[in-house]
Enzyme design. Structure first.
Site, PDB file in Angstrom:
ATOM      1  N   SER A 147       0.765  -1.207  -0.092  1.00 38.59           N
ATOM      2  CA  SER A 147      -0.098  -0.128   0.005  1.00 38.59           C
ATOM      3  C   SER A 147       0.859   1.212  -0.007  1.00 38.59           C
ATOM      4  CB  SER A 147      -1.020  -0.138   1.104  1.00 38.59           C
ATOM      5  OG  SER A 147      -2.115  -0.687   0.934  1.00 38.59           O
ATOM      6  N   LYS A 175       0.558   3.285  -3.118  1.00 41.14           N
ATOM      7  CA  LYS A 175      -0.545   4.256  -3.203  1.00 41.14           C
ATOM      8  C   LYS A 175      -0.153   5.797  -3.074  1.00 41.14           C
ATOM      9  CE  LYS A 175      -3.752   0.589  -1.299  1.00 41.14           C
ATOM     10  NZ  LYS A 175      -4.541   0.091  -0.249  1.00 41.14           N
ATOM     11  N   TYR A 234      -2.293  -2.625 -10.483  1.00 43.66           N
ATOM     12  CA  TYR A 234      -2.598  -2.214  -9.272  1.00 43.66           C
ATOM     13  C   TYR A 234      -1.572  -3.362  -8.464  1.00 43.66           C
ATOM     14  CZ  TYR A 234      -4.354  -2.157  -4.515  1.00 43.66           C
ATOM     15  OH  TYR A 234      -4.274  -2.219  -3.060  1.00 43.66           O
ATOM     16  N   TYR A 253      -4.474   3.807   7.703  1.00 40.78           N
ATOM     17  CA  TYR A 253      -5.695   3.472   7.822  1.00 40.78           C
ATOM     18  C   TYR A 253      -6.602   3.897   9.076  1.00 40.78           C
ATOM     19  CZ  TYR A 253      -3.843   1.249   3.790  1.00 40.78           C
ATOM     20  OH  TYR A 253      -3.397   1.061   2.642  1.00 40.78           O
ATOM     21  N   VAL A 283       1.110  -3.722   3.823  1.00 35.23           N
ATOM     22  CA  VAL A 283       1.079  -5.031   4.425  1.00 35.23           C
ATOM     23  C   VAL A 283       2.391  -5.842   4.430  1.00 35.23           C
ATOM     24  CG1 VAL A 283      -1.383  -5.482   4.495  1.00 35.23           C
ATOM     25  CG2 VAL A 283      -0.098  -5.925   2.550  1.00 35.23           C
TER      26      VAL A 283
HETATM   27  O1  DON Z   1      -4.621  -4.502  -1.870  1.00 32.63           O
HETATM   28  C1  DON Z   1      -3.916  -5.302  -1.206  1.00 32.63           C
HETATM   29  O2  DON Z   1      -4.567  -6.045  -0.655  1.00 32.63           O
HETATM   30  C2  DON Z   1      -2.441  -5.057  -0.842  1.00 32.63           C
HETATM   31  N1  DON Z   1      -1.850  -5.457  -2.259  1.00 32.63           N
HETATM   32  C3  DON Z   1      -2.191  -3.814  -0.398  1.00 32.63           C
HETATM   33  C4  DON Z   1      -2.687  -3.520   0.795  1.00 32.63           C
HETATM   34  C5  DON Z   1      -1.725  -2.838   1.972  1.00 32.63           C
HETATM   35  O3  DON Z   1      -0.843  -2.953   1.798  1.00 32.63           O
HETATM   36  C6  DON Z   1      -2.762  -2.555   3.015  1.00 32.63           C
HETATM   37  N2  DON Z   1      -1.997  -1.988   4.162  1.00 32.63           N
HETATM   38  N3  DON Z   1      -1.730  -1.880   4.984  1.00 32.63           N
END
Ligand code: DON
Length: 331
Positions: free
Chosen positions: A77, A80, A204, A256, A274
């Site tokens: 994320s 982003k 993405y 978040y 994540v």
């Molecule tokens: O969209 C997803 O599930 C992941 N590739 C990115 C999510 C993410 O890193 C959320 N962060 N804490």
């Protein structure tokens, strides 16, 4: 903290700061036991749950590196923040702010509850998955590689080398992407997407799978801290307005549903992923000679054991400690 150190940029003070950070990393490493490595993308589960590392790059030239600084990990994320800046650079700020709002949701990163319940006219912010996928759909190009190109180019401009995609993480995320596909179909249904859904999702997943190190995150953080300018040569890499909005979003939405607590207890614009990375940008602040890094710094943290909100649990506690000790909060 010691009073009256007029010049932090000496070998002696650097060594002294290094010892502090080494002690803090050793202490907070135990806190990795309070979190768990992400498992919903199988490949991410291979990370070492005990890992913890930090790199701090100051505008004054001081770099502190401690703990597990060599482990590469994927942006997830954190991408982003980069794609939002790139989309603003490619499509214009006012255009992008028509496509996506700048309001925190207070919900999990992959929630879509607010989209339906509030009947919103656009996703609430570019850092939850609905907003990020919408931003990715606005990147120019007909293929995922075309769309990714300006993202890799901006990273290359900031880092001095072009980062690689982690093919295993990409495939793993693509093959376990039911939730993001559900979000994508919802966005398609309400007319928020500008590109083909499959191409948007492929882009993405690729942007999430870009491999970095915490040295890279610290460097990106330092450039954002400087409103988009590279402090090494004064070159503008991200236009000032875009860098500033990106930092606002990092502060209000970057962690978040833990963003409010992070702003309160740490007080630094930051973006988590994540895989356990945290990108943080500490802008220059009022000079207090008893504190290091008053000229601003970028910080990269890696600690793949996550807390409930999907942020590095030991990483946040380490950042909170350093921000308190060195008065890094922007407030
Ligand atoms: O969209 C997803 O599930 C992941 N590739 C990115 C999510 C993410 O890193 C959320 N962060 N804490």
């Amino acid at each position: 903290m010691v009073q009256g150190i007029a010049n932090w940029n000496t070998e002696e003070t650097e060594e002294w700061l290094q010892q502090y950070v080494d002690d803090w990393v050793a202490f907070y490493r135990k806190h990795t036991n309070d979190g768990e490595v992400a498992s919903y993308i199988p490949e991410l589960q291979k990370a070492n749950p005990d890992a913890l590392g930090i790199v701090i790059k100051g505008n004054n030239g001081i770099t502190i590196r401690s703990g597990d600084t060599e482990d590469p990990f994927t942006l997830q994320s954190i991408s982003k923040a980069i794609t939002f800046a790139v989309a603003c650079m490619e499509r214009g700020v006012s255009y992008m702010l028509q496509q996506v709002d700048v309001e925190p949701t207070g919900e999990a990163f992959n929630s879509i509850m607010h989209l339906e319940m509030k009947q919103v006219k656009k996703p609430l912010n570019p850092f939850n998955n609905a907003g990020a996928i919408t931003v990715t759909s606005a990147l120019p190009g007909d293929t995922s590689d075309d769309k990714l190109e300006p993202v890799l180019k901006l990273l290359e401009d900031m880092l001095g080398n072009r980062p690689e995609l982690n093919a295993d993480v990409f495939k793993s995320e693509r093959d376990s992407s039911t939730r993001n596909r559900a979000i994508g179909y919802y966005l398609l249904e309400v007319g928020f997407l500008e590109s083909d859904l499959d191409i948007t999702l492929e882009t993405y997943f690729k942007q999430c799978s870009i491999d970095v190190t915490i040295d890279d995150l610290a460097r990106i953080g330092m450039i954002l801290a400087n409103d988009g300018m590279d402090p090494k040569n004064g070159e503008e890499i991200i236009p000032r307005q875009i860098a500033r909005i990106t930092k606002v979003l990092m502060l209000t939405c970057g962690m978040y549903d833990a963003s409010g607590k992070f702003a309160t207890y740490v007080g630094i614009p930051a973006k988590s992923g994540v895989s356990g990375g945290i990108l943080a940008a500490v802008p220059p602040r009022v000079r207090d000679e008893s504190m290091p890094f008053t000229d601003g710094c970028g910080i990269g943290v890696y600690g793949p054991a996550l807390g409930e909100e999907g942020n590095s649990v030991a990483g946040i506690r380490l950042l909170r400690h350093i921000a308190t000790q060195w008065d890094l909060s922007i407030f």
